[in-house]
Design an enzyme around this catalytic site. Sequence first.
Site, PDB file in Angstrom:
ATOM      1  N   GLU A 109      15.745 -14.252  98.874  1.00 21.52           N
ATOM      2  CA  GLU A 109      14.784 -15.304  98.457  1.00 21.52           C
ATOM      3  C   GLU A 109      15.452 -16.257  97.453  1.00 21.52           C
ATOM      4  O   GLU A 109      15.353 -17.480  97.583  1.00 21.52           O
ATOM      5  CB  GLU A 109      13.563 -14.600  97.846  1.00 21.52           C
ATOM      6  CG  GLU A 109      12.531 -15.482  97.180  1.00 21.52           C
ATOM      7  CD  GLU A 109      11.438 -14.628  96.502  1.00 21.52           C
ATOM      8  OE1 GLU A 109      10.825 -13.789  97.194  1.00 21.52           O
ATOM      9  OE2 GLU A 109      11.197 -14.808  95.290  1.00 21.52           O
ATOM     10  N   LYS A 163      12.914  -4.324  99.064  1.00 17.12           N
ATOM     11  CA  LYS A 163      12.216  -5.464  98.451  1.00 17.12           C
ATOM     12  C   LYS A 163      13.127  -6.185  97.455  1.00 17.12           C
ATOM     13  O   LYS A 163      13.101  -7.406  97.336  1.00 17.12           O
ATOM     14  CB  LYS A 163      10.926  -4.998  97.763  1.00 17.12           C
ATOM     15  CG  LYS A 163      10.164  -6.106  97.028  1.00 17.12           C
ATOM     16  CD  LYS A 163       9.755  -7.211  97.961  1.00 17.12           C
ATOM     17  CE  LYS A 163       8.856  -8.289  97.430  1.00 17.12           C
ATOM     18  NZ  LYS A 163       8.903  -8.763  96.103  1.00 17.12           N
ATOM     19  N   HIS A 190      15.334  -8.275  99.504  1.00 13.37           N
ATOM     20  CA  HIS A 190      14.493  -9.387  99.993  1.00 13.37           C
ATOM     21  C   HIS A 190      14.460 -10.487  98.935  1.00 13.37           C
ATOM     22  O   HIS A 190      14.648 -11.667  99.231  1.00 13.37           O
ATOM     23  CB  HIS A 190      13.070  -8.866 100.279  1.00 13.37           C
ATOM     24  CG  HIS A 190      12.025  -9.938 100.403  1.00 13.37           C
ATOM     25  ND1 HIS A 190      11.504 -10.624  99.320  1.00 13.37           N
ATOM     26  CD2 HIS A 190      11.409 -10.465 101.490  1.00 13.37           C
ATOM     27  CE1 HIS A 190      10.619 -11.513  99.730  1.00 13.37           C
ATOM     28  NE2 HIS A 190      10.542 -11.434 101.048  1.00 13.37           N
ATOM     29  N   ASN A 191      14.247 -10.101  97.683  1.00 10.98           N
ATOM     30  CA  ASN A 191      14.169 -11.095  96.616  1.00 10.98           C
ATOM     31  C   ASN A 191      15.520 -11.753  96.348  1.00 10.98           C
ATOM     32  O   ASN A 191      15.580 -12.933  96.024  1.00 10.98           O
ATOM     33  CB  ASN A 191      13.629 -10.456  95.332  1.00 10.98           C
ATOM     34  CG  ASN A 191      12.125 -10.286  95.387  1.00 10.98           C
ATOM     35  OD1 ASN A 191      11.534 -10.184  96.465  1.00 10.98           O
ATOM     36  ND2 ASN A 191      11.481 -10.232  94.241  1.00 10.98           N
ATOM     37  N   SER A 231       5.333  -8.300  99.576  1.00 12.70           N
ATOM     38  CA  SER A 231       5.745  -9.695  99.452  1.00 12.70           C
ATOM     39  C   SER A 231       4.722 -10.633 100.067  1.00 12.70           C
ATOM     40  O   SER A 231       4.101 -10.317 101.077  1.00 12.70           O
ATOM     41  CB  SER A 231       7.093  -9.928 100.124  1.00 12.70           C
ATOM     42  OG  SER A 231       7.447 -11.294  99.993  1.00 12.70           O
TER      43      SER A 231
HETATM   44  C1  6PG Z   1       7.373 -11.979  96.822  1.00 10.33           C
HETATM   45  C2  6PG Z   1       8.046 -12.527  95.596  1.00 10.33           C
HETATM   46  C3  6PG Z   1       7.450 -11.942  94.365  1.00 10.33           C
HETATM   47  C4  6PG Z   1       7.731 -12.743  93.122  1.00 10.33           C
HETATM   48  C5  6PG Z   1       9.185 -12.842  92.764  1.00 10.33           C
HETATM   49  C6  6PG Z   1       9.433 -13.966  91.803  1.00 10.33           C
HETATM   50  O1  6PG Z   1       8.097 -11.450  97.639  1.00 10.33           O
HETATM   51  O2  6PG Z   1       6.156 -12.114  96.940  1.00 10.33           O
HETATM   52  O3  6PG Z   1       9.402 -12.225  95.635  1.00 10.33           O
HETATM   53  O4  6PG Z   1       7.831 -10.593  94.313  1.00 10.33           O
HETATM   54  O5  6PG Z   1       7.212 -14.009  93.288  1.00 10.33           O
HETATM   55  O6  6PG Z   1       9.538 -11.637  92.182  1.00 10.33           O
HETATM   56  O7  6PG Z   1      10.654 -13.690  91.253  1.00 10.33           O
HETATM   57  P1  6PG Z   1      11.290 -14.515  90.069  1.00 10.33           P
HETATM   58  O8  6PG Z   1      10.222 -14.667  89.010  1.00 10.33           O
HETATM   59  O9  6PG Z   1      12.428 -13.671  89.618  1.00 10.33           O
HETATM   60  O10 6PG Z   1      11.701 -15.824  90.647  1.00 10.33           O
END
Ligand code: 6PG
Length: 469
Positions: free
Chosen positions: A191, A184, A187-188, A130
């Site tokens: 996010e 991860k 984590h997303n 990430s």
């Molecule tokens: C990270 C982000 C990366 C990516 C996302 C975007 O941790 O660096 O999460 O993995 O930017 O997957 O996700 P979306 O396109 O679904 O918003």
Amino acid sequence: MKGTYDFGLVGLGVMGRNFILNVADNGFSAFGNDLDPEKVNALIEEGGDTKKVDATTDAKTFIEALSLPRKIMLLVPAGKVVDIVIENILPLLDKDDIIIDGGNSFFTDTDRREAYLAAKGIHFFGAGVSGGAKGARLGPSIMPGGNREAYQHVKPIFEAVSAKYKGEPCVAYLGPKSAGNYVKMVHNGIEYGLMQLTSEIYDLLKKGGDFSNEELHQTYAKWNTGRLQSFLVQITSEILAQKDALGDGHLVDQILDKAKQKGTGKWTSQNAMDLGIPVPSIDIAVSMREISALKEERIKADKLYVRPKIELMDKAQLEKLTEEALYFSFIVTYAQGLHQLAYASNEYGYELEIAEIAKIWRAGCIIRAGILADITEAFHTDKALPNLLLSPSFIEKVQSTVGAARELVAYASKNGIPVPGLSNSLTYFDAYTSSRLPLNLIQAQRDYFGSHTYERLDRDGVFHTEWEA
Ligand code: 6PG
């Protein structure tokens, strides 16, 4: 003759190129591989003079350049491409070589690949990375899962290239099988939740307090120096200051309000449902991206209904309430994601340590935030803590800010401003902290129409009533 390069990387797109240059910057020799000669040349041009980086389009040359056991990271799109790359290099590998998938692969795909490769004597790691392109270059947070012994070969490289929080590397062995990809994924999911909340607060300040972009920029910048300090608050403040290069005013006002998604947030929600763990702040963030995609229908519907006229709130008062509510809802969102991780750990045998996960999220990753130091501490103190909301060290933080969330949800609802992330966070909190919920009635209804039975408060056993008698 076996090669000498410490590290191999397949997939020299932006992430791959940045990651391999980071590896070389940290004193390891690294060899890249991509089918596209332009990408290979771009890497050689950028990193070649360090003598630590080389690259090729040829899989055999690539594999032969690497020292044993080979450590080969894949930074290619999740899905079929990962399988194709594996099949391509597999015949060239030796026993105990290590393949690391650094993409956002679905965790069951990682389990399948791990079992398939283990049978051939190859170690497979799913490692969430990430931090975007900048993180890959300067220090990402890395979430690896797989064989613990094999990780020892990768550890020095990952610890060197990862982000550092007060000198501590933001990488740790997380657990067996797909533990890394799973962490991860969640984590997303978090996010998604935090991004939704940040955007709702922006909307409230704009519509409810008539904040200009400049004032919004200042507000988020100020928050980033306090308890809300986080990557997402920081970039929000920078986004709000950005002027539009193609016209007058600020760029943010010209950006189409349809949010795309690649699937990781949705997977988090889907899997939480499978596990029976509530993560409504994440669910609604996924739904809001879906609602946002219905732009044309939203425009039509907007004309059909009358919205309340917004009663402006005092700026200082609104700023105070939004700061508190954002802090409250950030905590509640982390609580849900970490709850899911703790539960999944038992279910899938990941042996996760939540404190360790919070610790490696403190820098480098997209959800890095000051509050993660406190979260790390809470799970360090009580390793079996099922939910952050039960931590004694969080009671005061939550108790002193939940009032602002209540006031804002009431205000937003009265004025027709959608704040589903905030209200879902509040509702989750209110439900999770209620010793008595009205689900007794649902049990009665189930028993009434389907003889599904119910349990009682005052005695053990399973009961059924002939309700219609
Ligand atoms: C990270 C982000 C990366 C990516 C996302 C975007 O941790 O660096 O999460 O993995 O930017 O997957 O996700 P979306 O396109 O679904 O918003």
